[in-house]
Design an enzyme around this catalytic site. Structure first.
Site, PDB file in Angstrom:
ATOM      1  CG  HIS A   1      -1.911   0.987   1.388  1.00 47.60           C
ATOM      2  ND1 HIS A   1      -2.061   1.767   2.512  1.00 47.60           N
ATOM      3  CD2 HIS A   1      -2.881   1.365   0.526  1.00 47.60           C
ATOM      4  CE1 HIS A   1      -3.098   2.576   2.343  1.00 47.60           C
ATOM      5  NE2 HIS A   1      -3.607   2.366   1.148  1.00 47.60           N
TER       6      HIS A   1
ATOM      7  CD  GLU B   1      -2.981   2.342  -3.163  1.00 51.10           C
ATOM      8  OE1 GLU B   1      -3.972   3.069  -3.199  1.00 51.10           O
ATOM      9  OE2 GLU B   1      -2.028   2.547  -2.354  1.00 51.10           O
TER      10      GLU B   1
ATOM     11  CG  ASP C   1      -2.979   6.989  -2.945  1.00 57.05           C
ATOM     12  OD1 ASP C   1      -3.992   6.303  -3.103  1.00 57.05           O
ATOM     13  OD2 ASP C   1      -2.198   6.858  -1.976  1.00 57.05           O
TER      14      ASP C   1
ATOM     15  CG  HIS D   1      -3.471   9.416   0.695  1.00 61.64           C
ATOM     16  ND1 HIS D   1      -4.214  10.137   1.612  1.00 61.64           N
ATOM     17  CD2 HIS D   1      -4.159   8.267   0.489  1.00 61.64           C
ATOM     18  CE1 HIS D   1      -5.289   9.440   1.950  1.00 61.64           C
ATOM     19  NE2 HIS D   1      -5.277   8.300   1.287  1.00 61.64           N
TER      20      HIS D   1
HETATM   21  O1  G3P Z   1      -6.594   1.622  -2.983  1.00 63.52           O
HETATM   22  C1  G3P Z   1      -6.781   1.140  -1.686  1.00 63.52           C
HETATM   23  C2  G3P Z   1      -6.543   2.219  -0.652  1.00 63.52           C
HETATM   24  O2  G3P Z   1      -5.356   2.876  -0.968  1.00 63.52           O
HETATM   25  C3  G3P Z   1      -7.675   3.201  -0.573  1.00 63.52           C
HETATM   26  O3  G3P Z   1      -7.523   4.101   0.477  1.00 63.52           O
HETATM   27  O4  G3P Z   1      -7.051   6.321   1.369  1.00 63.52           O
HETATM   28  O5  G3P Z   1      -5.260   4.622   1.350  1.00 63.52           O
HETATM   29  O6  G3P Z   1      -6.002   5.666  -0.774  1.00 63.52           O
HETATM   30  P1  G3P Z   1      -6.400   5.217   0.607  1.00 63.52           P
HETATM   31 MG    MG Z   2      -4.762   4.566  -2.152  1.00 64.36          MG
END
Ligand code: G3P
Ligand code: MG
Length: 246
Positions: free
Chosen positions: A11, A38, A40, A53
């Site tokens: 993440h 993952e 953002d 993020h």
């Molecule tokens: O994509 C899964 C997760 O990253 C969604 O929440 O706020 O961490 O972007 P967040």
């Molecule tokens: Mg995310």
């Protein structure tokens, strides 16, 4: 592009083992043996897609103010944890170089859903040209997923909900997504059964406890996002030995 998911997705780049949404984090995930990350993506004030993020700079950089109000010149001069805020194109190239599947979460700042999706999707087409199974777009923004489906239907898309609404499957059908991404606490028996009925893999975020991971996999989760890749690295290595193609 077919979707072949590893069980773990680190993440925000490297989870909590590196500053979030950085190239160092992505390298860290790969070094630990993970096959997917993952991150953002949001637009700078000049419309450049970058990894971040929050809509504001304070938490993860030494800057101040809104990302959407910050020029590239100002943004790329900031410190985002020992390196500048990464451009999406650099993160994409790094993922391809390291052989990582990238889950690119389109994270529009307020009112920029369409512009963010357009910028990400237009770049992604070229960045992943010729790649097999290495990109999964996702978003909480249904407008962004709509744009992605229209501009590049061949790119795999995941529909994100913290808590899926009762009609989530209709939304998934309309957006023609290949996966459902939900907060771990929302992955109950109902969601599991509805997703299984439709053949949609479910990805849960954010899972850091081995016992919770075991329960979610047993319930049918296809993959889990984690901030603690160190806790699951051994399991990932063992799984890879058993499933060298998966
Ligand atoms: O994509 C899964 C997760 O990253 C969604 O929440 O706020 O961490 O972007 P967040
Ligand atoms: Mg995310």
């Amino acid at each position: 592009m077919s979707l072949s998911l590893p069980r773990w997705i680190v993440h925000r780049g490297g989870g909590c083992l590196a500053p979030e949404n950085t190239l160092a984090g992505i390298r860290r995930a790969a070094a630990l043996g993970f096959a997917a990350v993952e991150f953002d993506v949001m637009l700078s004030g000049d419309g450049t897609p970058v990894l971040i993020h929050d809509e504001t700079l304070e938490r993860t950089t030494n800057g101040r103010g809104r990302v959407a109000d910050t020029s590239d010149a100002a943004l790329f001069a900031l410190d985002a944890g020992g390196e500048p805020v990464p451009r999406f194109v650099d993160a994409a190239r790094l993922c391809r170089e390291l052989g990582l599947l990238a889950n690119v979460e389109i994270k529009p700042s307020a009112g920029a859903d369409r512009a963010t999706a357009e910028a990400v999707v237009r770049l992604a087409g070229g960045l992943w040209r010729g790649a097999e199974r290495q990109l999964l777009l996702s978003s909480f923004s249904q407008t962004a997923l709509d744009v992605a489906r229209d501009l590049a239907p061949e790119l795999a898309r995941g529909l994100l909900f913290e808590m899926p609404p009762a009609d989530w499957a209709d939304v998934a059908q309309r957006l023609q997504v290949s996966s459902l991404h939900v907060a771990a606490a929302a992955f109950d028996g109902r969601v599991a059964a509805e997703a299984a009925e439709r053949g949609l893999p479910v990805l849960c975020y954010t899972v850091d406890a081995p016992a919770e991971a075991e329960m979610l996999f047993a319930r049918g989760a296809a993959a889990l996002f984690t901030d603690r890749p160190d806790r699951f690295a051994a399991e990932t290595a063992a799984y890879k030995r058993l499933h060298p193609d998966g």
